[in-house]
Design a protein around this motif. Sequence first.
Motif, PDB file in Angstrom:
ATOM      1  N   ASN A 147       0.822  -1.215   0.000  1.00  0.00           N
ATOM      2  CA  ASN A 147       0.000   0.000   0.000  1.00  0.00           C
ATOM      3  C   ASN A 147       0.854   1.263   0.000  1.00  0.00           C
ATOM      4  N   VAL A 148       1.878   1.283   0.839  1.00  0.00           N
ATOM      5  CA  VAL A 148       2.720   2.480   0.942  1.00  0.00           C
ATOM      6  C   VAL A 148       3.565   2.662  -0.315  1.00  0.00           C
ATOM      7  N   LEU A 149       4.072   1.566  -0.859  1.00  0.00           N
ATOM      8  CA  LEU A 149       4.875   1.678  -2.082  1.00  0.00           C
ATOM      9  C   LEU A 149       4.034   2.225  -3.229  1.00  0.00           C
ATOM     10  N   ALA A 150       2.777   1.814  -3.310  1.00  0.00           N
ATOM     11  CA  ALA A 150       1.883   2.335  -4.346  1.00  0.00           C
ATOM     12  C   ALA A 150       1.663   3.832  -4.156  1.00  0.00           C
ATOM     13  N   ALA A 151       1.489   4.258  -2.894  1.00  0.00           N
ATOM     14  CA  ALA A 151       1.295   5.683  -2.620  1.00  0.00           C
ATOM     15  C   ALA A 151       2.543   6.490  -2.969  1.00  0.00           C
ATOM     16  N   LEU A 152       3.712   5.954  -2.651  1.00  0.00           N
ATOM     17  CA  LEU A 152       4.960   6.653  -2.948  1.00  0.00           C
ATOM     18  C   LEU A 152       5.211   6.715  -4.451  1.00  0.00           C
ATOM     19  N   THR A 153       4.804   5.669  -5.155  1.00  0.00           N
ATOM     20  CA  THR A 153       4.983   5.653  -6.604  1.00  0.00           C
ATOM     21  C   THR A 153       4.130   6.734  -7.270  1.00  0.00           C
ATOM     22  N   PRO A 184      -2.677   7.558   4.876  1.00  0.00           N
ATOM     23  CA  PRO A 184      -3.893   6.758   4.651  1.00  0.00           C
ATOM     24  C   PRO A 184      -3.592   5.358   4.144  1.00  0.00           C
ATOM     25  N   SER A 185      -2.630   5.239   3.247  1.00  0.00           N
ATOM     26  CA  SER A 185      -2.261   3.918   2.722  1.00  0.00           C
ATOM     27  C   SER A 185      -1.633   3.064   3.808  1.00  0.00           C
ATOM     28  N   ALA A 186      -0.819   3.692   4.660  1.00  0.00           N
ATOM     29  CA  ALA A 186      -0.200   2.953   5.765  1.00  0.00           C
ATOM     30  C   ALA A 186      -1.256   2.484   6.761  1.00  0.00           C
ATOM     31  N   PHE A 187      -2.272   3.318   6.982  1.00  0.00           N
ATOM     32  CA  PHE A 187      -3.347   2.949   7.899  1.00  0.00           C
ATOM     33  C   PHE A 187      -4.133   1.752   7.361  1.00  0.00           C
ATOM     34  N   VAL A 188      -4.432   1.765   6.070  1.00  0.00           N
ATOM     35  CA  VAL A 188      -5.133   0.634   5.460  1.00  0.00           C
ATOM     36  C   VAL A 188      -4.284  -0.636   5.562  1.00  0.00           C
ATOM     37  N   GLY A 189      -2.993  -0.502   5.278  1.00  0.00           N
ATOM     38  CA  GLY A 189      -2.107  -1.650   5.414  1.00  0.00           C
ATOM     39  C   GLY A 189      -2.051  -2.162   6.844  1.00  0.00           C
ATOM     40  N   GLY A 190      -2.080  -1.230   7.802  1.00  0.00           N
ATOM     41  CA  GLY A 190      -2.094  -1.628   9.208  1.00  0.00           C
ATOM     42  C   GLY A 190      -3.350  -2.389   9.585  1.00  0.00           C
ATOM     43  N   LEU A 191      -4.502  -1.991   9.008  1.00  0.00           N
ATOM     44  CA  LEU A 191      -5.748  -2.714   9.261  1.00  0.00           C
ATOM     45  C   LEU A 191      -5.668  -4.139   8.728  1.00  0.00           C
ATOM     46  N   PHE A 192      -5.102  -4.282   7.533  1.00  0.00           N
ATOM     47  CA  PHE A 192      -4.933  -5.626   6.988  1.00  0.00           C
ATOM     48  C   PHE A 192      -3.966  -6.448   7.846  1.00  0.00           C
ATOM     49  N   ALA A 193      -2.925  -5.796   8.370  1.00  0.00           N
ATOM     50  CA  ALA A 193      -1.983  -6.489   9.245  1.00  0.00           C
ATOM     51  C   ALA A 193      -2.676  -6.947  10.531  1.00  0.00           C
ATOM     52  N   PHE A 194      -3.583  -6.107  11.033  1.00  0.00           N
ATOM     53  CA  PHE A 194      -4.348  -6.492  12.224  1.00  0.00           C
ATOM     54  C   PHE A 194      -5.198  -7.723  11.948  1.00  0.00           C
TER      55      PHE A 194
END
Length: 263
Positions: A147-153, A184-194
């Motif tokens: 998610n974060v890599l997509a946002a950074l790209t 926001p992308s990191a937060f979504v990734g964190g939810l999936f990690a949870f």
Amino acid sequence: MKANPAIKIFGLVIAFVLVAPTIIVVATAFTESSIITFPPKGFSFRWFEEVLTSRQWIEALQNSLITGAIAAVLAVVVGISLAMAAARGTAIPRTGLTTFALMPMLVPLVVIAIGVYLAFVQIGFYGNVFALGVAHSILGIPFVFINVLAALTNLDPRVEEAARASGASYPITLLRITVPQILPSAFVGGLFAFIASWDEVVVAIFLVTPGFKTIPVMIWSQVREGLEPSTSAVSTVLTVVTLVVFGIVALLNARKSKRTATS
């Protein structure tokens, strides 16, 4: 272009096959019977009451929640770091970092479980929420990284270059320009990690002790000893929490898409 009716029917059949087991489990959680039967006999909340008043189930629920929170936080920190290194760094090739970050998705889960168990046992680091949270964070890193890599790209690096050209230091640029864009992308990734931690059982089985168990491990233990409607009740709770988290993710993505469309 309209979809072929046969394709629609096939899709509905596949969806039903995938959802049907969950529907059956949820239905059996409301039975009046002392054993799991389908269709359920009568309607009662007694098994939810039993679960919510059981000290063992409540402790397991707390362990799962705390473990998931720890796993999510650690996965966010490590995932963001790896994504930043892959998107902006030059010391290590992006392909190598991407492969490393996605390795938990590629390696069989039981292999990860055995490796983590052997490593943690050597230092006596098991049987508590922090140890299991660290282990589960490994499984959550790929979700944050992607998610974060997509946002950074999608983030134009010239914006960061303009901030540094205006006199901002790298830490200030990172905190005021980059982080708000990827948060926001990191937060979504964190939810999936949870969620990855919330319903994980293979790694947990290796690291739990008789005095420390999570919800999935408790369910697994009950399934081995004999099914009871209380198992269905707990499974229903797990399903509801998972659906709530995915609902939050869907809302965040919808808001993000709407913001992108209007900007």
